[in-house]
Design a protein around this motif. Structure first.
Motif, PDB file in Angstrom:
ATOM      1  N   GLY A   1       2.874  -2.043  -0.087  1.00 14.63           N
ATOM      2  CA  GLY A   1       2.226  -1.125   0.845  1.00 14.63           C
ATOM      3  C   GLY A   1       2.566   0.306   0.506  1.00 14.63           C
ATOM      4  N   ASN A   2       1.632   1.200   0.750  1.00 15.04           N
ATOM      5  CA  ASN A   2       1.870   2.625   0.505  1.00 15.04           C
ATOM      6  C   ASN A   2       2.169   3.375   1.790  1.00 15.04           C
ATOM      7  OD1 ASN A   2       1.866   4.931  -1.355  1.00 15.04           O
ATOM      8  ND2 ASN A   2       0.077   5.619  -0.171  1.00 15.04           N
ATOM      9  N   SER A   3       1.921   2.758   2.909  1.00 12.74           N
ATOM     10  CA  SER A   3       2.278   3.352   4.200  1.00 12.74           C
ATOM     11  C   SER A   3       3.475   2.593   4.757  1.00 12.74           C
ATOM     12  CB  SER A   3       1.109   3.271   5.180  1.00 12.74           C
ATOM     13  OG  SER A   3       0.803   1.918   5.494  1.00 12.74           O
ATOM     14  N   ALA A   4       4.283   3.280   5.558  1.00 16.50           N
ATOM     15  CA  ALA A   4       5.496   2.673   6.099  1.00 16.50           C
ATOM     16  C   ALA A   4       5.192   1.408   6.885  1.00 16.50           C
ATOM     17  CB  ALA A   4       6.237   3.685   6.970  1.00 16.50           C
ATOM     18  N   GLU A   5       4.089   1.417   7.673  1.00 21.08           N
ATOM     19  CA  GLU A   5       3.779   0.282   8.530  1.00 21.08           C
ATOM     20  C   GLU A   5       3.326  -0.928   7.722  1.00 21.08           C
ATOM     21  OE1 GLU A   5       3.361  -2.184  11.743  1.00 21.08           O
ATOM     22  OE2 GLU A   5       4.487  -0.322  11.473  1.00 21.08           O
ATOM     23  N   VAL A   6       2.427  -0.720   6.774  1.00 18.36           N
ATOM     24  CA  VAL A   6       1.934  -1.843   5.970  1.00 18.36           C
ATOM     25  C   VAL A   6       3.064  -2.417   5.122  1.00 18.36           C
ATOM     26  CG1 VAL A   6       0.389  -2.487   4.077  1.00 18.36           C
ATOM     27  CG2 VAL A   6      -0.452  -1.083   5.963  1.00 18.36           C
ATOM     28  N   HIS A   7       3.885  -1.544   4.548  1.00 18.33           N
ATOM     29  CA  HIS A   7       5.027  -2.018   3.764  1.00 18.33           C
ATOM     30  C   HIS A   7       5.974  -2.825   4.646  1.00 18.33           C
ATOM     31  CE1 HIS A   7       8.163  -1.963   0.653  1.00 18.33           C
ATOM     32  NE2 HIS A   7       9.010  -1.717   1.643  1.00 18.33           N
ATOM     33  N   ARG A   8       6.242  -2.343   5.839  1.00 19.71           N
ATOM     34  CA  ARG A   8       7.141  -3.057   6.751  1.00 19.71           C
ATOM     35  C   ARG A   8       6.583  -4.432   7.090  1.00 19.71           C
ATOM     36  NH1 ARG A   8       7.503  -4.490  11.705  1.00 19.71           N
ATOM     37  NH2 ARG A   8       5.490  -3.541  12.210  1.00 19.71           N
ATOM     38  N   GLN A   9       5.278  -4.527   7.360  1.00 18.75           N
ATOM     39  CA  GLN A   9       4.655  -5.816   7.687  1.00 18.75           C
ATOM     40  C   GLN A   9       4.757  -6.807   6.530  1.00 18.75           C
ATOM     41  OE1 GLN A   9       0.608  -4.992   8.754  1.00 18.75           O
ATOM     42  NE2 GLN A   9       1.127  -3.920  10.648  1.00 18.75           N
ATOM     43  N   ASN A  10       4.442  -6.326   5.339  1.00 17.04           N
ATOM     44  CA  ASN A  10       4.375  -7.230   4.190  1.00 17.04           C
ATOM     45  C   ASN A  10       5.729  -7.514   3.551  1.00 17.04           C
ATOM     46  OD1 ASN A  10       1.595  -7.390   4.460  1.00 17.04           O
ATOM     47  ND2 ASN A  10       1.207  -5.748   2.990  1.00 17.04           N
ATOM     48  N   ARG A  11       6.690  -6.618   3.742  1.00 19.53           N
ATOM     49  CA  ARG A  11       7.997  -6.801   3.127  1.00 19.53           C
ATOM     50  C   ARG A  11       9.065  -7.154   4.147  1.00 19.53           C
ATOM     51  NH1 ARG A  11       7.588  -8.544  -1.261  1.00 19.53           N
ATOM     52  NH2 ARG A  11       9.786  -8.118  -1.555  1.00 19.53           N
TER      53      ARG A  11
ATOM     54  N   HIS B   1      -6.455  -1.624   0.081  1.00 19.11           N
ATOM     55  CA  HIS B   1      -6.967  -0.255   0.140  1.00 19.11           C
ATOM     56  C   HIS B   1      -5.889   0.777  -0.164  1.00 19.11           C
ATOM     57  CE1 HIS B   1      -5.171  -1.013   4.074  1.00 19.11           C
ATOM     58  NE2 HIS B   1      -5.129   0.298   4.259  1.00 19.11           N
ATOM     59  N   GLU B   2      -4.608   0.383  -0.092  1.00 16.49           N
ATOM     60  CA  GLU B   2      -3.509   1.319  -0.348  1.00 16.49           C
ATOM     61  C   GLU B   2      -3.038   1.311  -1.802  1.00 16.49           C
ATOM     62  OE1 GLU B   2      -1.439   1.671   4.053  1.00 16.49           O
ATOM     63  OE2 GLU B   2      -0.300   0.774   2.405  1.00 16.49           O
ATOM     64  N   LEU B   3      -3.500   0.337  -2.599  1.00 20.48           N
ATOM     65  CA  LEU B   3      -3.034   0.233  -3.974  1.00 20.48           C
ATOM     66  C   LEU B   3      -3.369   1.459  -4.820  1.00 20.48           C
ATOM     67  CD1 LEU B   3      -1.748  -1.238  -6.343  1.00 20.48           C
ATOM     68  CD2 LEU B   3      -3.882  -2.533  -6.624  1.00 20.48           C
ATOM     69  N   PRO B   4      -4.616   1.946  -4.848  1.00 19.43           N
ATOM     70  CA  PRO B   4      -4.904   3.130  -5.680  1.00 19.43           C
ATOM     71  C   PRO B   4      -4.045   4.340  -5.325  1.00 19.43           C
ATOM     72  CG  PRO B   4      -6.945   2.068  -5.000  1.00 19.43           C
ATOM     73  CD  PRO B   4      -5.849   1.427  -4.210  1.00 19.43           C
TER      74      PRO B   4
END
Length: 529
Positions: free
Chosen positions: A268-278, A320-323
């Motif tokens: 994830g490139n955003s703190a929230e998405v990274h937190r959810q996935n990691r 959508h955050e990968l690029p």
């Protein structure tokens, strides 16, 4: 020993010829590599070409690879002489210090020695020679399909601990509370077991990969320090797959000369998405650790720069955050990206899978791949999908042409392309050992690789490596008796996209009688196992 002549400098090479005394067993010299951190991106090793007579041309079949640790300083190197030159009593040498790399190098004090002095240098030279022999033997074993191997593996994947500080939802080992509790209650590898494994295997392996069901850097201080001590003692190159939380704490400056690659999983490139996935991970903390790693490798003046890789699992909530992450990561000068589709280990994660959604996948993957290519970052990722048929796109650049210039059919071109891929050997069974925290040895690094033995007081690794089970695995590969795990291996999905493209196009792929399962072709099928 007397230096006979120092030939002309030509094409960045240095040439020497030396007569050898009966007691000479090693070549010794000092080398200085001069290039910047940026110029050294492609530096992997230096090369010593040798010949046993003045009229024998230099050739790639007679090369010894060696790796100075530092750049911009003179460093002493000792290399074991091949048997053929000791018998001849003569060696002609050509040294290419910076192959495939911008920069310059200097050589001084070239001589032949017996090895009686500086026992540590002599031992390191013998280990380097042994590792080169193992790498060459692996290639021969793969070509001939050997069952019994006259060599150890060239690399080792080692699980120090099954424990993890995170609970990533899609993880096969920690993705559910009961799995997290089970693995975090298990002990780490004992010091005695690690010590035994290292002394048996480290003289033979080129690379050690710390990876497994847990977070390697979560190992206890005594185990980690023992690991560092023996890596440095034997001169083994280290790779570590990590969630990035403890890079500062574990990868101290003294370890950097031995680091080959740090692979950070970041979804994830955003703190929230990274937190959810990691699994509750702090993106800020991970990025701070990555920044430390990059800054340290820049300052270290190492000849072979430690590589930084990012592993990204494609999911519905992060594609959508990968690029944007690729653009952001430029500040860390990454060396590699590994991009994978989600493999669904738990039913709760099926909604995150992007399989069957080419309209959502393709735009972001196209943008991501363009960003990587524009920055000349090496990467491996899944192909795009055909929106109409939901199969992989067939790139026009793989369509072969006849000598007349007429375009061949796509199916024929794919079959021709696949003929090379079908000969591709397994990347595990001859070259990589897999050992778990409790001494269990499995066939390969693929999930659900089969247990083939356990290291105990009366069982060393080589007993298992050349045991009946591993011999059966090797000799049955690509035959009607091939093991089920090989028939289902997702390396067909990861590495051989052209075969799946041909299969999706209705082409009959000739694979003998091995009968690969659907899971071997497509993550969608693998996720349903």
């Amino acid at each position: 020993m007397r230096l006979i002549r120092n030939f002309l400098k030509r094409n960045k090479s240095r040439f020497y010829a030396l007569n050898l005394r009966p007691s000479d067993r090693y070549i010794e010299f000092e080398i200085r590599l001069d290039f910047s951190f940026e110029q050294g991106r492609n530096y992997q090793y230096s090369k010593l070409y040798y010949s046993s007579s003045s009229n024998q041309p230099f050739h790639e079949s007679r090369v010894i690879c060696f790796q100075p640790l530092f750049r911009n300083v003179f460093e002493k190197v000792r290399i074991a002489l091949p048997d053929e030159v000791m018998k001849a009593g003569f060696i002609a040498i050509r040294i290419d210090g910076v192959p495939y790399t911008e920069g310059r190098f200097s050589i001084r004090h070239m001589r032949a020695v017996s090895g009686a002095t500086d026992a540590k240098m002599t031992q390191l030279a013998d280990w380097v020679s042994n590792r080169q022999h193992v790498r060459e033997s692996v290639i021969e074993s793969e070509k001939t399909g050997r069952g019994m191997l006259p060599h150890y593996p060239e690399s080792l994947s080692l699980e120090l601990t099954p424990r993890c500080n995170l609970h990533c939802p899609h993880c096969s080992s920690h993705g559910k509370p009961e799995l997290q509790k089970y693995h975090n209650s298990r002990p780490e590898m004992s010091l005695e077991q690690f010590d035994s494994i290292a002394h048996e295997l480290f003289p033979h392996i080129t690379a050690l990969s710390l990876v497994g069901r847990g977070e390697p850097t979560l190992a206890s201080d005594p185990l980690w320090e023992k690991c560092k001590e023996l890596i440095k003692h034997y001169g083994v190159k280290l790779t570590c797959v990590t969630n990035g939380h403890f890079i500062k704490r574990r990868f101290t400056e003294d370890l950097f000369p031995y680091i080959d690659e740090i692979c950070v999983s970041i979804d994830g490139n955003s703190a929230e998405v990274h937190r959810q996935n990691r699994g509750g991970s702090s993106l800020e903390k991970v990025l701070d650790n990555i920044s430390y790693f990059h800054d340290t490798r820049q300052k270290a003046k190492l000849a072979r720069r430690p590589k930084l890789s990012f592993y990204w699992t494609l999911m519905a909530n992060n594609i959508h955050e990968l690029p944007e992450f690729i653009r952001y990561s430029e500040r860390f000068d990454p060396d590699y990206f590994a991009i994978r589709h989600l493999v669904v280990f738990h039913d709760k994660d099926r909604a995150l899978s992007l399989m069957g959604q080419p309209e959502k996948v393709n735009p972001y993957l196209m943008e991501a791949y363009a960003e990587l290519e524009s920055r000349q970052i090496q990467f491996e990722g899944p192909p795009l999908m055909d929106v109409a048929r939901n199969v992989d796109v067939i790139p026009t650049n793989i369509i072969a042409r006849e000598s007349s210039g007429e375009e061949r059919s796509q199916c024929d071109a794919l079959q021709a392309l696949d003929s090379d891929y079908l000969a591709e050997p397994c990347t595990w069974m001859h070259r990589t050992g897999i050992i778990s925290h409790n001494g269990e040895v499995t066939t390969c690094g693929k999930h659900y690789g089969e247990l083939v033995g356990r290291l105990q007081e009366d069982t060393c690794f080589n007993d298992v490596w050349n045991g009946a089970a591993m011999q059966s695995l090797r000799t049955s590969f690509n035959t009607p008796k091939m093991w089920r795990q090989c028939k289902e291996c997702w390396l067909r999905e990861l590495r051989w996209h052209s075969q799946r493209r041909a299969r999706d196009s209705g082409v009959q792929i000739e694979l003998g009688e091995s009968n690969f399962t659907n899971a071997a072709w497509d993550y969608r099928a693998y996720s349903k196992l």
